[in-house]
Design a protein around this motif. Structure first.
Motif, short mmCIF file in Angstrom:
data_model
loop_
_atom_site.label_atom_id
_atom_site.label_comp_id
_atom_site.label_asym_id
_atom_site.label_seq_id
_atom_site.Cartn_x
_atom_site.Cartn_y
_atom_site.Cartn_z
N CYS A 164 0.86 -1.18 0.00
CA CYS A 164 0.00 0.00 0.00
C CYS A 164 0.90 1.23 0.00
N ALA A 165 0.83 2.01 -1.05
CA ALA A 165 1.72 3.16 -1.22
C ALA A 165 1.31 4.32 -0.31
N ALA A 166 2.24 5.19 -0.03
CA ALA A 166 1.95 6.39 0.74
C ALA A 166 0.86 7.18 0.02
N GLY A 167 -0.10 7.70 0.78
CA GLY A 167 -1.19 8.48 0.21
C GLY A 167 -2.40 7.64 -0.19
N GLU A 168 -2.35 6.32 0.05
CA GLU A 168 -3.45 5.44 -0.35
C GLU A 168 -4.17 4.85 0.84
N LEU A 169 -5.43 4.49 0.61
CA LEU A 169 -6.19 3.62 1.49
C LEU A 169 -6.33 2.33 0.71
N CYS A 170 -5.87 1.23 1.28
CA CYS A 170 -5.93 -0.06 0.60
C CYS A 170 -6.81 -1.01 1.39
N LEU A 171 -7.65 -1.73 0.69
CA LEU A 171 -8.55 -2.70 1.31
C LEU A 171 -8.41 -4.02 0.58
N TRP A 172 -8.35 -5.13 1.33
CA TRP A 172 -8.22 -6.46 0.76
C TRP A 172 -9.47 -7.28 1.08
N GLN A 173 -9.87 -8.13 0.15
CA GLN A 173 -11.06 -8.95 0.34
C GLN A 173 -10.89 -10.02 1.40
N LYS A 174 -9.67 -10.46 1.65
CA LYS A 174 -9.44 -11.53 2.62
C LYS A 174 -8.54 -11.04 3.75
N PRO A 175 -8.62 -11.69 4.92
CA PRO A 175 -7.73 -11.31 6.03
C PRO A 175 -6.27 -11.47 5.66
N ASP A 176 -5.42 -10.86 6.45
CA ASP A 176 -3.96 -10.93 6.31
C ASP A 176 -3.47 -10.35 4.99
N PHE A 177 -4.19 -9.33 4.47
CA PHE A 177 -3.79 -8.61 3.26
C PHE A 177 -3.72 -9.53 2.04
N LYS A 178 -4.71 -10.41 1.92
CA LYS A 178 -4.76 -11.35 0.80
C LYS A 178 -6.03 -11.13 0.00
N GLY A 179 -6.07 -11.73 -1.17
CA GLY A 179 -7.22 -11.56 -2.05
C GLY A 179 -7.10 -10.28 -2.85
N ARG A 180 -8.19 -9.93 -3.51
CA ARG A 180 -8.20 -8.72 -4.34
C ARG A 180 -7.98 -7.48 -3.48
N ARG A 181 -7.18 -6.56 -4.00
CA ARG A 181 -6.87 -5.31 -3.28
C ARG A 181 -7.54 -4.15 -4.00
N TYR A 182 -8.18 -3.28 -3.21
CA TYR A 182 -8.76 -2.05 -3.73
C TYR A 182 -7.95 -0.89 -3.16
N ALA A 183 -7.43 -0.03 -4.03
CA ALA A 183 -6.63 1.12 -3.58
C ALA A 183 -7.36 2.41 -3.95
N HIS A 184 -7.43 3.33 -3.00
CA HIS A 184 -8.08 4.62 -3.20
C HIS A 184 -7.09 5.72 -2.82
N GLU A 185 -6.95 6.71 -3.69
CA GLU A 185 -6.10 7.86 -3.42
C GLU A 185 -6.96 9.06 -3.06
N LEU A 186 -6.38 10.00 -2.34
CA LEU A 186 -7.13 11.20 -1.97
C LEU A 186 -7.59 11.98 -3.20
N ALA A 187 -6.81 11.96 -4.27
CA ALA A 187 -7.15 12.71 -5.48
C ALA A 187 -8.49 12.27 -6.08
N GLY A 188 -8.86 11.02 -5.87
CA GLY A 188 -10.11 10.53 -6.44
C GLY A 188 -11.18 10.26 -5.40
N THR A 189 -11.02 10.80 -4.20
CA THR A 189 -11.95 10.52 -3.11
C THR A 189 -12.45 11.83 -2.51
N ASP A 190 -13.76 11.99 -2.43
CA ASP A 190 -14.34 13.18 -1.80
C ASP A 190 -14.19 13.07 -0.29
N ILE A 191 -13.64 14.13 0.31
CA ILE A 191 -13.45 14.17 1.76
C ILE A 191 -14.82 14.21 2.45
N GLU A 192 -14.96 13.41 3.50
CA GLU A 192 -16.16 13.32 4.33
C GLU A 192 -17.40 12.83 3.56
#
Length: 142
Positions: A53-81
């Motif tokens: 997970c790179a600096a500036g990202e929120l990363c989410l994985w479908q499975k525990p222990d950071f396994k499975g498909r990863r979804y990465a979101h950056e602040l540039a593409g995410t509306d605050i609040e």
């Protein structure tokens, strides 16, 4: 002089000792232990490897222990609040917050507070197993 907080202090110290012990590498099984008995214990103590997970990202994985498909979101593409749901029919069970801002993960896909939710600091939170399935999140102002 009687200390009235002694039981609370003792409980806090015991919890700290347990947490510290859980983070320390365990010693090998005694030579007299059967190898097959030591194998499951060794596997249970194996360290979880952090996901990418790179600096500036929120990363989410479908499975525990950071396994499975990863979804990465950056602040540039995410509306605050604003509530950001994961793609329909998906959820996450592990996450890393490297956005630099607090992020609340929600069990509800609508960020409803009637379900479970937790806020993670943006300074580098790594959660190998969420206590619930994450279906949406909000990024907050610092």
């Amino acid at each position: 002089m009687k200390l009235t907080r002694t039981p609370a202090l003792a409980a806090a110290l015991a919890a700290t000792a347990l947490t510290t012990t859980a983070l320390l590498p365990q010693t090998a099984a005694p030579a007299s232990a059967a190898p097959e008995a030591a194998a499951p214990a060794s596997a249970a103590r194996a360290a979880v490897r952090l996901g990418s997970c790179a600096a500036g990202e929120l990363c989410l994985w479908q499975k525990p222990d950071f396994k499975g498909r990863r979804y990465a979101h950056e602040l540039a593409g995410t509306d605050i609040e604003s509530c950001v749901p994961l793609p329909p029919g998906t959820d996450a069970q592990a996450l890393a917050n490297r956005t630099g801002r607090p992020v609340t993960a929600y069990q509800s896909a609508e960020c409803a507070e009637t379900g479970e939710f937790d806020t993670y600091p943006g300074s580098g939170s790594w959660v190998p197993q969420s206590p619930y399935r994450v279906r949406a999140f909000k990024v907050w102002e610092s």
